[in-house]
Design a protein around this motif. Sequence first.
Motif, short mmCIF file in Angstrom:
data_model
loop_
_atom_site.label_atom_id
_atom_site.label_comp_id
_atom_site.label_asym_id
_atom_site.label_seq_id
_atom_site.Cartn_x
_atom_site.Cartn_y
_atom_site.Cartn_z
N LYS A 63 0.96 -1.19 0.13
CA LYS A 63 0.16 -0.10 -0.04
C LYS A 63 1.01 1.20 0.12
N LYS A 64 1.98 1.12 0.37
CA LYS A 64 2.63 2.13 0.77
C LYS A 64 3.14 2.64 -0.79
N TYR A 65 3.34 1.71 -1.73
CA TYR A 65 3.63 2.09 -3.01
C TYR A 65 2.48 2.21 -4.14
N ASN A 66 1.33 2.75 -3.54
CA ASN A 66 0.15 2.94 -4.04
C ASN A 66 0.55 3.83 -5.52
N ASN A 67 0.10 3.64 -6.77
CA ASN A 67 0.17 4.71 -7.76
C ASN A 67 1.69 4.62 -8.26
N TRP A 68 2.57 3.95 -7.80
CA TRP A 68 4.05 3.78 -8.44
C TRP A 68 4.14 3.25 -9.60
N GLY A 69 2.97 2.39 -10.02
CA GLY A 69 2.91 1.74 -11.34
C GLY A 69 2.59 2.79 -12.16
N LYS A 70 1.56 3.71 -11.99
CA LYS A 70 1.20 4.87 -12.72
C LYS A 70 2.45 5.89 -12.77
N LEU A 71 3.31 6.04 -11.71
CA LEU A 71 4.28 6.77 -11.57
C LEU A 71 5.47 6.31 -12.82
N GLN A 72 5.63 5.04 -12.86
CA GLN A 72 6.62 4.30 -13.73
C GLN A 72 6.31 4.66 -15.11
N LEU A 73 4.73 4.56 -15.57
CA LEU A 73 4.40 4.74 -16.83
C LEU A 73 4.90 6.17 -17.25
N VAL A 74 4.49 7.06 -16.53
CA VAL A 74 4.59 8.62 -16.58
C VAL A 74 6.20 8.79 -17.13
N LEU A 75 6.79 8.36 -16.01
CA LEU A 75 8.42 8.46 -16.10
C LEU A 75 8.89 8.15 -17.50
N LEU A 76 8.46 6.76 -17.76
CA LEU A 76 8.74 6.04 -19.17
C LEU A 76 8.34 7.13 -20.15
N ALA A 77 6.88 7.56 -20.19
CA ALA A 77 6.53 8.60 -21.36
C ALA A 77 7.51 9.67 -21.55
N LYS A 78 7.80 10.32 -20.29
CA LYS A 78 8.72 11.54 -20.32
C LYS A 78 10.02 11.23 -21.01
N TYR A 79 10.53 9.95 -20.40
CA TYR A 79 11.88 9.34 -20.93
C TYR A 79 12.01 9.29 -22.67
N LEU A 80 10.71 8.64 -23.09
CA LEU A 80 10.58 8.55 -24.43
C LEU A 80 10.32 9.85 -25.19
N GLU A 81 9.68 10.68 -24.69
CA GLU A 81 9.47 12.05 -25.38
C GLU A 81 10.85 12.78 -25.51
N GLU A 82 11.57 12.60 -24.23
CA GLU A 82 12.81 13.55 -24.25
C GLU A 82 14.00 12.82 -25.12
N ASN A 83 13.73 11.53 -25.40
CA ASN A 83 14.68 10.68 -26.42
C ASN A 83 14.20 10.87 -27.68
N ASP A 84 12.97 11.65 -28.11
CA ASP A 84 12.76 11.67 -29.54
C ASP A 84 12.22 10.53 -29.96
N PHE A 85 11.55 9.83 -29.24
CA PHE A 85 10.67 8.53 -29.96
C PHE A 85 9.47 9.25 -30.60
N ALA A 86 9.05 8.44 -31.49
CA ALA A 86 7.86 9.00 -32.21
C ALA A 86 6.46 8.78 -31.58
N PHE A 87 6.41 7.51 -31.04
CA PHE A 87 5.11 7.27 -30.30
C PHE A 87 5.40 5.98 -29.51
N TRP A 88 4.58 5.59 -28.46
CA TRP A 88 4.61 4.46 -27.76
C TRP A 88 3.32 3.51 -28.06
N ASN A 89 3.82 2.17 -28.63
CA ASN A 89 2.76 1.19 -28.53
C ASN A 89 2.60 0.54 -27.44
N LEU A 90 1.48 0.56 -26.94
CA LEU A 90 1.08 -0.14 -25.50
C LEU A 90 0.17 -1.39 -25.80
N GLY A 91 0.13 -2.03 -27.04
CA GLY A 91 -0.26 -2.96 -27.09
C GLY A 91 -1.90 -3.09 -27.29
N HIS A 92 -2.58 -3.96 -26.61
CA HIS A 92 -4.04 -4.35 -26.44
C HIS A 92 -4.71 -2.89 -26.14
#
Length: 238
Positions: A180-209
Motif C-alpha cells: 500500500k505504501k507504493y500505491n500509484n507507483w505503477g502509474k508513476l513508472q508509466l509517466v516517467l517512461l513516457a517522459k523519457y521516450l519523449e525526451e529521447n525523440d521517440f515517435a510514439f509508444w505502442n502499448l499493445g491491446h
Amino acid sequence: MKKQNLVYYLSFDDLKNNDILFNYIYSNKDSNYYVSEDFSKDFYIHLAYYGFICTSATLENKFYLLAEIQFEYAILDFQDLHISKKVKKLLKEDNFKFTINTKFEEVITQLEYYHKTNWLENKYKDLLLSLRDYKHSNIDFEIMSIELNDKNTNELIAAEIGYKIGSTYTSLTGFSSRDKKYNNWGKLQLVLLAKYLEENDFAFWNLGHPYMKYKFDLGAKTFSREEFLKRWLKQIQI
C-alpha cells in the motif's frame, strides 16, 4: 503458411515474403494469432519489426511462440500524456529512482512472481534473456527493462519489459508492488517512461491491446490495425 488448430503456423520464410505479409496477414480481418516453434533471435526481431507483438502458448502439449498482429492497438502520442494529481504528488516527493536496463534479470524474475498466469516462461524467457546483448545486423532493435526503484532502499517497486525499434517503443508486460505504501507507483513508472521516450525523440509508444483502462487514463488512443500499420510502416520505413 499453414493452418494449425484455428491459428496459422508462421515460418521465417513466410514473414519475409511481402505477398504473404501484406495480402494474407495484414489484410486478414478474421485472424490475428500466428504460432511458430522458431524461437530464434532474428525471427523474433523481424516479427517485432513487422508489427507483431509476441507472447507464448502451449497447444496440445507443444510450446509455441504466439505472434499477434492485433485488430486494435493502444498508442500514446506524448502531447496527449495525462498525469494524475496523485502521480504529480509522487513526482514532487521525489522518493524514487528511474533506471533502464540495470536490473534486467530481476525484472524477469519479478514478472514471474507477480503474474500467476504467465506467458514469460520456458523458451520465451530464455529468448528475452539472450536478446539483452544482441545486436541485429540491420534492424535497430533493443530489448529494454524499465525500472522504478525506491530511492532510499533501491528496492524494485515497478517495472516492465519492452523493446525499441528505431524511434518506436513497444510494451510487453509489467508489474508494480502490491504494498500500500507504493500505491500509484505503477502509474508513476508509466509517466516517467513516457517522459523519457519523449525526451529521447521517440515517435510514439505502442502499448499493445487497448483493453485496459490505465492506458487511456495515461492518454493513449485506440488505433485500428489499418491505422496502426499506416503509422508503423511509415515510421520504420517498410
